[in-house]
Write a protein that holds these residues in place. Structure first.
Motif, PDB file in Angstrom:
ATOM      1  N   THR A   1      12.977   7.445  -5.098  1.00 45.90           N
ATOM      2  CA  THR A   1      11.648   6.850  -5.218  1.00 45.90           C
ATOM      3  C   THR A   1      11.338   6.007  -3.992  1.00 45.90           C
ATOM      4  OG1 THR A   1      11.921   6.780  -7.628  1.00 45.90           O
ATOM      5  CG2 THR A   1      10.184   5.390  -6.703  1.00 45.90           C
ATOM      6  N   LYS A   2      10.084   6.093  -3.541  1.00 53.18           N
ATOM      7  CA  LYS A   2       9.584   5.289  -2.424  1.00 53.18           C
ATOM      8  C   LYS A   2       8.888   4.050  -2.971  1.00 53.18           C
ATOM      9  CE  LYS A   2       8.765   9.388   0.329  1.00 53.18           C
ATOM     10  NZ  LYS A   2       7.761  10.324   0.853  1.00 53.18           N
ATOM     11  N   PHE A   3       9.078   2.935  -2.271  1.00 54.22           N
ATOM     12  CA  PHE A   3       8.473   1.661  -2.664  1.00 54.22           C
ATOM     13  C   PHE A   3       7.862   0.966  -1.453  1.00 54.22           C
ATOM     14  CE2 PHE A   3      11.937   2.328  -5.689  1.00 54.22           C
ATOM     15  CZ  PHE A   3      11.342   2.050  -6.900  1.00 54.22           C
ATOM     16  N   ILE A   4       6.868   0.137  -1.716  1.00 56.54           N
ATOM     17  CA  ILE A   4       6.315  -0.760  -0.708  1.00 56.54           C
ATOM     18  C   ILE A   4       6.232  -2.145  -1.334  1.00 56.54           C
ATOM     19  CG2 ILE A   4       4.252  -1.413   0.611  1.00 56.54           C
ATOM     20  CD1 ILE A   4       3.680   1.539   1.064  1.00 56.54           C
ATOM     21  N   GLY A   5       6.597  -3.157  -0.531  1.00 59.71           N
ATOM     22  CA  GLY A   5       6.531  -4.532  -0.997  1.00 59.71           C
ATOM     23  C   GLY A   5       7.080  -5.476   0.038  1.00 59.71           C
ATOM     24  N   ILE A   6       7.629  -6.569  -0.448  1.00 57.85           N
ATOM     25  CA  ILE A   6       8.222  -7.567   0.447  1.00 57.85           C
ATOM     26  C   ILE A   6       9.628  -7.902  -0.039  1.00 57.85           C
ATOM     27  CG2 ILE A   6       5.992  -8.524   1.165  1.00 57.85           C
ATOM     28  CD1 ILE A   6       6.521 -10.882  -0.718  1.00 57.85           C
ATOM     29  N   ASN A   7      10.426  -8.449   0.863  1.00 58.23           N
ATOM     30  CA  ASN A   7      11.789  -8.808   0.483  1.00 58.23           C
ATOM     31  C   ASN A   7      12.171 -10.152   1.068  1.00 58.23           C
ATOM     32  OD1 ASN A   7      13.512  -8.502   3.021  1.00 58.23           O
ATOM     33  ND2 ASN A   7      12.428  -6.546   2.998  1.00 58.23           N
ATOM     34  N   SER A   8      13.251 -10.686   0.517  1.00 60.81           N
ATOM     35  CA  SER A   8      13.787 -11.961   0.971  1.00 60.81           C
ATOM     36  C   SER A   8      15.282 -11.967   0.695  1.00 60.81           C
ATOM     37  CB  SER A   8      13.101 -13.104   0.215  1.00 60.81           C
ATOM     38  OG  SER A   8      13.497 -14.338   0.736  1.00 60.81           O
ATOM     39  N   GLN A   9      16.010 -12.689   1.521  1.00 65.82           N
ATOM     40  CA  GLN A   9      17.455 -12.801   1.327  1.00 65.82           C
ATOM     41  C   GLN A   9      17.782 -14.194   0.800  1.00 65.82           C
ATOM     42  OE1 GLN A   9      19.849 -11.139   4.443  1.00 65.82           O
ATOM     43  NE2 GLN A   9      21.558 -12.493   4.014  1.00 65.82           N
ATOM     44  N   PHE A  10      18.560 -14.230  -0.281  1.00 65.31           N
ATOM     45  CA  PHE A  10      19.016 -15.503  -0.830  1.00 65.31           C
ATOM     46  C   PHE A  10      20.225 -15.257  -1.722  1.00 65.31           C
ATOM     47  CE2 PHE A  10      14.993 -14.269  -2.929  1.00 65.31           C
ATOM     48  CZ  PHE A  10      15.406 -14.015  -4.229  1.00 65.31           C
ATOM     49  N   SER A  11      20.721 -16.304  -2.363  1.00 63.76           N
ATOM     50  CA  SER A  11      21.906 -16.209  -3.226  1.00 63.76           C
ATOM     51  C   SER A  11      21.527 -16.720  -4.617  1.00 63.76           C
ATOM     52  CB  SER A  11      23.036 -17.066  -2.649  1.00 63.76           C
ATOM     53  OG  SER A  11      22.674 -18.438  -2.695  1.00 63.76           O
ATOM     54  N   TYR A  12      22.460 -16.590  -5.559  1.00 65.64           N
ATOM     55  CA  TYR A  12      22.196 -17.128  -6.895  1.00 65.64           C
ATOM     56  C   TYR A  12      22.125 -18.654  -6.876  1.00 65.64           C
ATOM     57  CZ  TYR A  12      22.858 -12.505  -8.924  1.00 65.64           C
ATOM     58  OH  TYR A  12      22.727 -11.186  -9.235  1.00 65.64           O
TER      59      TYR A  12
ATOM     60  N   GLN B   1       7.013  -4.046   3.761  1.00 67.39           N
ATOM     61  CA  GLN B   1       8.022  -3.103   4.219  1.00 67.39           C
ATOM     62  C   GLN B   1       8.152  -1.952   3.225  1.00 67.39           C
ATOM     63  OE1 GLN B   1       9.287  -6.508   3.567  1.00 67.39           O
ATOM     64  NE2 GLN B   1       8.477  -7.126   5.541  1.00 67.39           N
ATOM     65  N   SER B   2       8.753  -0.873   3.716  1.00 64.63           N
ATOM     66  CA  SER B   2       9.015   0.283   2.852  1.00 64.63           C
ATOM     67  C   SER B   2      10.491   0.296   2.464  1.00 64.63           C
ATOM     68  CB  SER B   2       8.643   1.575   3.570  1.00 64.63           C
ATOM     69  OG  SER B   2       9.404   1.723   4.753  1.00 64.63           O
ATOM     70  N   LEU B   3      10.760   0.895   1.319  1.00 67.88           N
ATOM     71  CA  LEU B   3      12.124   1.000   0.801  1.00 67.88           C
ATOM     72  C   LEU B   3      12.235   2.316   0.038  1.00 67.88           C
ATOM     73  CD1 LEU B   3      14.917  -0.342  -0.011  1.00 67.88           C
ATOM     74  CD2 LEU B   3      13.717  -1.181  -2.041  1.00 67.88           C
ATOM     75  N   ILE B   4      13.358   2.997   0.198  1.00 71.32           N
ATOM     76  CA  ILE B   4      13.638   4.190  -0.591  1.00 71.32           C
ATOM     77  C   ILE B   4      14.892   3.931  -1.410  1.00 71.32           C
ATOM     78  CG2 ILE B   4      14.288   6.634  -0.551  1.00 71.32           C
ATOM     79  CD1 ILE B   4      12.687   6.928   2.029  1.00 71.32           C
ATOM     80  N   VAL B   5      14.799   4.145  -2.714  1.00 72.81           N
ATOM     81  CA  VAL B   5      15.975   4.083  -3.588  1.00 72.81           C
ATOM     82  C   VAL B   5      16.342   5.527  -3.895  1.00 72.81           C
ATOM     83  CG1 VAL B   5      16.857   3.397  -5.852  1.00 72.81           C
ATOM     84  CG2 VAL B   5      15.385   1.827  -4.563  1.00 72.81           C
ATOM     85  N   GLU B   6      17.557   5.884  -3.515  1.00 70.16           N
ATOM     86  CA  GLU B   6      18.026   7.263  -3.699  1.00 70.16           C
ATOM     87  C   GLU B   6      18.380   7.530  -5.159  1.00 70.16           C
ATOM     88  OE1 GLU B   6      17.884   9.478  -1.368  1.00 70.16           O
ATOM     89  OE2 GLU B   6      17.543   8.153   0.353  1.00 70.16           O
ATOM     90  N   GLU B   7      18.329   8.793  -5.528  1.00 69.01           N
ATOM     91  CA  GLU B   7      18.665   9.217  -6.888  1.00 69.01           C
ATOM     92  C   GLU B   7      20.066   8.741  -7.265  1.00 69.01           C
ATOM     93  OE1 GLU B   7      19.913  13.431  -8.662  1.00 69.01           O
ATOM     94  OE2 GLU B   7      17.754  13.295  -8.271  1.00 69.01           O
ATOM     95  N   GLY B   8      20.222   8.347  -8.523  1.00 69.71           N
ATOM     96  CA  GLY B   8      21.532   7.916  -8.969  1.00 69.71           C
ATOM     97  C   GLY B   8      21.569   7.660 -10.470  1.00 69.71           C
ATOM     98  N   LEU B   9      22.781   7.515 -10.979  1.00 73.46           N
ATOM     99  CA  LEU B   9      23.028   7.282 -12.395  1.00 73.46           C
ATOM    100  C   LEU B   9      22.943   5.783 -12.698  1.00 73.46           C
ATOM    101  CD1 LEU B   9      23.819   8.965 -14.915  1.00 73.46           C
ATOM    102  CD2 LEU B   9      26.194   8.352 -14.425  1.00 73.46           C
ATOM    103  N   TYR B  10      22.264   5.454 -13.811  1.00 74.50           N
ATOM    104  CA  TYR B  10      22.064   4.064 -14.202  1.00 74.50           C
ATOM    105  C   TYR B  10      22.285   3.866 -15.693  1.00 74.50           C
ATOM    106  CZ  TYR B  10      20.007   2.759  -9.719  1.00 74.50           C
ATOM    107  OH  TYR B  10      19.811   2.480  -8.388  1.00 74.50           O
TER     108      TYR B  10
END
Length: 158
Positions: A11-22, A86-95
């Motif tokens: 699946t293709k996605f568009i949005g924003i991201n940020s890096q942080f910790s718990y 930014q764009s992001l692609i999540v590859e097919e996988g088992l969940y």
């Protein structure tokens, strides 16, 4: 609470991201930046919002370990990318897909069950792929009757 095992398609996605910790969890800040701009995404597929987490290799769940969090929507293509997104692609996988009901304070219990009870006693192990929540039509930010799907990447134990 038993999950449904599903294959998520590429699946293709568009949005924003940020890096942080718990220990420095700024998810409200990320979504606060994204929500006012989500309608700038012209090629969105549906109305579901995705809260995606990409962990580093061998993620240890240490409160100080940083990861990347995305606030995104699925899209048909990347032909138009709004400025600053930014764009992001999540590859097919088992969940393993869990239905979480409740406000954000109950999420810790749900994730504790998933990683502390269900996963160790299942025939699966955690896979190093994106984790995400789908915030669909039943999602009501911090309401006690809010519902969301939690998608945990898995693979069969060897």
């Amino acid at each position: 609470m038993q999950p449904i095992i599903k294959t998520f398609p590429t699946t293709k996605f568009i949005g924003i991201n940020s890096q942080f910790s718990y220990s420095d969890y700024r998810i409200g800040e990320l979504w606060g930046k994204f929500m006012p701009r989500r309608n700038e995404i012209r090629n969105a597929l549906g109305t579901d919002l995705f809260n995606i987490q990409i962990n580093p290799e061998n993620f240890d769940f240490n409160p100080q370990t940083e990861f990347v969090k995305w606030a995104v929507v699925p899209v048909s293509d990347f032909d138009f990318l709004p400025e600053g997104m930014q764009s992001l692609i999540v590859e097919e996988g088992l969940y393993a897909v869990f239905n979480h009901i409740g406000d954000a304070s109950k999420a810790r219990e749900t994730f504790g069950y998933i990683f502390g009870v269900w996963l160790p006693n299942s025939e699966y192990e955690l896979d190093n792929r994106p984790h995400f929540e789908i915030l669909g039509e039943k999602y009501k930010n911090n309401a006690p009757d809010s519902e969301e799907e939690i998608w945990i990447p898995i693979k069969k134990r060897i």
